[in-house]
Design an enzyme around this catalytic site. Structure first.
Site, mmCIF file in Angstrom:
data_model
loop_
_atom_site.group_PDB
_atom_site.id
_atom_site.type_symbol
_atom_site.label_atom_id
_atom_site.label_comp_id
_atom_site.label_asym_id
_atom_site.label_seq_id
_atom_site.Cartn_x
_atom_site.Cartn_y
_atom_site.Cartn_z
ATOM 1 N N TYR A 54 -2.306 -9.849 16.748
ATOM 2 C CA TYR A 54 -1.115 -9.264 16.513
ATOM 3 C C TYR A 54 -0.214 -9.292 17.572
ATOM 4 C CZ TYR A 54 -3.302 -5.618 13.155
ATOM 5 O OH TYR A 54 -3.338 -5.700 12.341
ATOM 6 N N LEU A 202 1.154 4.192 4.008
ATOM 7 C CA LEU A 202 2.301 4.801 3.613
ATOM 8 C C LEU A 202 3.310 3.452 3.086
ATOM 9 C CD1 LEU A 202 3.422 6.481 6.844
ATOM 10 C CD2 LEU A 202 2.492 7.413 4.554
ATOM 11 N N PHE A 206 7.295 2.142 3.117
ATOM 12 C CA PHE A 206 8.015 2.613 1.596
ATOM 13 C C PHE A 206 8.262 3.779 1.160
ATOM 14 C CE2 PHE A 206 9.252 1.632 -2.876
ATOM 15 C CZ PHE A 206 10.127 1.996 -2.665
#
Length: 313
Positions: A54, A202, A206
């Site tokens: 990340y 989630l 969206f």
């Protein structure tokens, strides 16, 4: 926040995904991210999820700073295996030496002496799964990690890995509109006593009803995903929002409540790790753990996945 067990690791029944605090979904704020992680600990959300890939390690540094002085309150999960090569070229690595070096680098960035749950981020292209998990088993013996996890594996790979060393959890995308783990690995998880950690519960935002796929920022990672390159899926978000309004909760809370309910349905611990960059949304997500759904509500939500248009990647 209630507790659950990930293959012997006791953690909160909902975690916090931290990737978006560093990249992927628009502007980020170091200070807001630190506040969000610390507020999560305040609320009993103890499973903090990051990865060395990340933002090329930035996210691990951020998480390490956030939990400084509160290490004993967190179950820290990170991952290795995605080598971004300093560009858009990704190699999925699993060689023993690579994993051991990567673990040492993660420990340094996180400023900790051990990792509670260490995942192989994807099935490796450069080694057999047995070599990768064998290296992770050596890290367990060395005290550098406590538990081993895998991400996005099917039942066959999980069995091979588990034969080398017990696997605590499999992390896969899982939500109202992404149900692949149910057919790919759920039976094996139940048989072996392995938990499912649900990332993007989630639907990458969206399912919250706040994402307009026609106006995503140019650098938003969702622009590359087929499901976000069509307006056909709006019917799913609309259905979630309508049921949420009827129940008097936020769409995000309804979506998370559905994931929480899957623990009983699948017969295994299912721990969602919704990502957020702000305290406001963290607190909303945490409240979802107390929402109970009726059989009719679950049935309505269960039927939405069949309407999804476009692949996950």
């Amino acid at each position: 926040m209630s507790k659950t067990s990930l293959g012997g690791l006791t953690t909160s029944s909902q975690g916090l995904g931290c990737m978006g605090m560093s990249e992927g979904y628009g502007p980020t704020s170091w200070d807001d991210a630190i506040d969000t992680i610390r507020r999560a600990l305040d609320l009993g959300v103890t499973l903090i999820d990051t990865a060395d890939a990340y933002a090329f390690g930035h996210n691990e540094v951020l998480v390490g700073r956030a939990i400084a002085g509160r290490r004993d309150e967190a179950q820290l999960a990170t991952k290795t295996g995605i080598d971004r090569m300093g560009s858009d070229t990704w190699v999925l690595r699993g060689e023993a030496n690579y994993i051991k070096r990567a673990c040492d680098a993660s420990l340094m960035r996180l400023s900790v002496d051990h990792i509670d749950l260490y995942y192989l981020h994807r099935p490796p292209q450069t080694a057999e799964i047995e070599e990768s998990v064998g290296a992770m088993a050596e890290l367990v013996k060395a005290g550098k990690i406590r538990h081993i996890g895998l991400s996005e594996v099917d039942a066959a790979l999980l069995r091979r890995a588990h034969a080398v060393h017990p696997i605590a959890a499999v992390q896969s995308e899982y939500s109202i509109w992404s149900r692949d783990p149910e057919t790919a690995v759920a039976d094996c998880l139940r048989e072996l006593g392995v938990a499912l950690v649900a990332y993007s519960p989630l639907g990458r935002g969206f399912l919250t009803g706040t994402v307009d796929v026609t106006s995503l920022a140019p650098g938003d990672a969702r622009n590359r995903l087929p499901r976000f390159r069509t307006t056909a899926n709006q019917v799913i978000a609309d259905a979630v929002r309508a049921l949420a309004e009827e129940k008097g909760v936020a769409p995000a809370q309804l979506a998370l409540a559905w994931v929480h309910a899957r623990s009983e349905h699948l017969g295994i611990p299912v721990v969602p790790i919704p990502g957020t960059k702000r305290v406001k949304w963290l607190e909303q997500n945490v409240a979802a753990a107390d929402i109970e759904l009726t059989a009719d509500e679950i049935a309505t939500l269960d039927g939405l996945a069949a309407q999804a248009v476009g692949g996950r990647y």
